[in-house]
Design a protein around this motif. Structure first.
Motif, PDB file in Angstrom:
ATOM      1  N   ARG A  16      11.123   1.298  -2.400  1.00  0.00           N
ATOM      2  CA  ARG A  16      11.719   2.602  -2.104  1.00  0.00           C
ATOM      3  C   ARG A  16      10.696   3.729  -2.248  1.00  0.00           C
ATOM      4  O   ARG A  16      10.608   4.614  -1.405  1.00  0.00           O
ATOM      5  CB  ARG A  16      12.932   2.853  -3.008  1.00  0.00           C
ATOM      6  N   VAL A  17       9.924   3.707  -3.356  1.00  0.00           N
ATOM      7  CA  VAL A  17       9.005   4.823  -3.582  1.00  0.00           C
ATOM      8  C   VAL A  17       7.809   4.754  -2.641  1.00  0.00           C
ATOM      9  O   VAL A  17       7.216   5.790  -2.313  1.00  0.00           O
ATOM     10  CB  VAL A  17       8.562   4.874  -5.065  1.00  0.00           C
ATOM     11  N   LEU A  18       7.461   3.578  -2.158  1.00  0.00           N
ATOM     12  CA  LEU A  18       6.340   3.467  -1.227  1.00  0.00           C
ATOM     13  C   LEU A  18       6.600   4.223   0.075  1.00  0.00           C
ATOM     14  O   LEU A  18       5.656   4.612   0.773  1.00  0.00           O
ATOM     15  CB  LEU A  18       6.046   1.999  -0.905  1.00  0.00           C
ATOM     16  N   SER A  19       7.867   4.434   0.394  1.00  0.00           N
ATOM     17  CA  SER A  19       8.180   5.113   1.650  1.00  0.00           C
ATOM     18  C   SER A  19       7.719   6.569   1.670  1.00  0.00           C
ATOM     19  O   SER A  19       7.620   7.176   2.736  1.00  0.00           O
ATOM     20  CB  SER A  19       9.677   5.017   1.954  1.00  0.00           C
ATOM     21  N   CYS A  20       7.401   7.155   0.494  1.00  0.00           N
ATOM     22  CA  CYS A  20       6.867   8.522   0.476  1.00  0.00           C
ATOM     23  C   CYS A  20       5.340   8.528   0.449  1.00  0.00           C
ATOM     24  O   CYS A  20       4.720   9.583   0.334  1.00  0.00           O
ATOM     25  CB  CYS A  20       7.451   9.333  -0.676  1.00  0.00           C
ATOM     26  N   GLU A  21       4.739   7.342   0.530  1.00  0.00           N
ATOM     27  CA  GLU A  21       3.287   7.172   0.608  1.00  0.00           C
ATOM     28  C   GLU A  21       2.551   7.764  -0.596  1.00  0.00           C
ATOM     29  O   GLU A  21       1.678   8.634  -0.465  1.00  0.00           O
ATOM     30  CB  GLU A  21       2.746   7.757   1.916  1.00  0.00           C
ATOM     31  N   PRO A  22       2.872   7.279  -1.805  1.00  0.00           N
ATOM     32  CA  PRO A  22       2.174   7.777  -2.996  1.00  0.00           C
ATOM     33  C   PRO A  22       0.723   7.278  -3.036  1.00  0.00           C
ATOM     34  O   PRO A  22       0.369   6.305  -2.377  1.00  0.00           O
ATOM     35  CB  PRO A  22       2.989   7.188  -4.146  1.00  0.00           C
ATOM     36  N   ASP A  23      -0.078   7.964  -3.861  1.00  0.00           N
ATOM     37  CA  ASP A  23      -1.482   7.600  -4.029  1.00  0.00           C
ATOM     38  C   ASP A  23      -1.714   6.716  -5.251  1.00  0.00           C
ATOM     39  O   ASP A  23      -2.774   6.078  -5.367  1.00  0.00           O
ATOM     40  CB  ASP A  23      -2.327   8.867  -4.202  1.00  0.00           C
ATOM     41  N   TYR A  24      -0.745   6.698  -6.170  1.00  0.00           N
ATOM     42  CA  TYR A  24      -0.957   6.083  -7.488  1.00  0.00           C
ATOM     43  C   TYR A  24       0.419   5.831  -8.081  1.00  0.00           C
ATOM     44  O   TYR A  24       1.368   6.552  -7.781  1.00  0.00           O
ATOM     45  CB  TYR A  24      -1.755   7.057  -8.362  1.00  0.00           C
ATOM     46  N   MET A  25       0.515   4.810  -8.935  1.00  0.00           N
ATOM     47  CA  MET A  25       1.798   4.461  -9.549  1.00  0.00           C
ATOM     48  C   MET A  25       1.780   4.739 -11.051  1.00  0.00           C
ATOM     49  O   MET A  25       0.741   4.590 -11.714  1.00  0.00           O
ATOM     50  CB  MET A  25       2.122   2.991  -9.315  1.00  0.00           C
TER      51      MET A  25
END
Length: 247
Positions: free
Chosen positions: A71-80
């Motif tokens: 789910r969070v990958l859909s906002c294209e984050p740079d770091y977790m």
């Protein structure tokens, strides 16, 4: 194109669905150009007690973490960032490393965890003997002692608050936490560490460092510090402890 608000970095944050503290804490420590985007790991049964079975929460986490990452990958984050410390401490060093590897497998991104952040912070301070405050039941406290022992720190004192549910952790008051700090602050302790991302302690930790004259490391502050510094973001953050202000 660069994100209008997250022009320096966008952090994807994984947090338990029961947690009400880590998200506002991260927002309170925000710096310009860095944004946090939360994805909730659904915990259907929040009972941490032995009666619920020792694998109750870990099994739920393993079953849900992939979906939360997706789910969070859909906002294209740079770091977790892992906004849950319990699972980063479970199973000692190997348990933390396995969790990091699992998140990296799902996301392809580097990860900050509370366990590794506290390890880095203690090394910055040169601490060896620590006092620890947790919201955990005895089994969780045993995980804490094991983890810190494996990375070379002696837990000289530990105060487990034994919170009955994950949500109730957020109900612990500053008076209760202040008493816990004083309990674990024995003369031979170099630093105090607070675990449990659903305990509200970043502001109290900042104050307590002035009373005690030694580091008081709140896990949410340490995790945020690790995330920023891993991304070469060196902004000072005030009101959350010396770690974010001075290192």
């Amino acid at each position: 194109m660069t994100d209008a608000l997250g022009w320096r970095r966008k952090f994807g944050v994984l947090a338990p669905s029961t947690n009400t503290i880590v998200e506002p804490d991260f927002y309170a420590m925000a710096v310009p150009g860095v944004t946090s985007h939360f994805s909730r790991i659904h915990l259907r049964d929040q009972d941490p007690s032995a009666d619920a079975g020792p694998d109750n929460l870990p099994a739920q986490l393993r079953a849900e973490i992939g979906s939360a990452c997706e789910r969070v990958l859909s906002c294209e984050p740079d770091y977790m960032v892992m906004g849950m410390s319990t699972e980063t401490l479970r199973g000692g060093v190997e348990g933390d490393r396995e969790l990091v590897a699992q998140i990296k497998q799902f996301t392809g991104l580097d990860v900050a965890t509370g366990a590794e952040a506290c390890e880095r912070a203690l090394k910055v301070y040169g601490a060896r003997r620590i006092g620890v405050i947790t919201p955990y039941q005895p089994a969780g406290d045993a995980d804490v002692v094991r983890f810190f022992g494996e990375i070379g720190f002696e837990v000289a004192a530990i105060e487990g608050l034994g919170c009955p549910t994950a949500v109730s952790t957020a109900h612990v008051t500053e008076d209760e936490l202040r008493a816990a700090i004083l309990t674990v602050n024995t003369p031979d302790v170099d630093a105090v560490v607070q675990c449990g991302t659903n305990l509200s302690m970043i502001r109290l930790a900042d104050e307590a460092e002035r009373w005690l004259g030694k580091p008081v490391i709140a896990v949410n502050a340490a995790t945020w510090w690790m995330a920023l510094r891993d991304n070469d973001i060196k902004d000072k953050v005030y009101g959350a402890g010396a770690l974010l202000r001075e290192y």
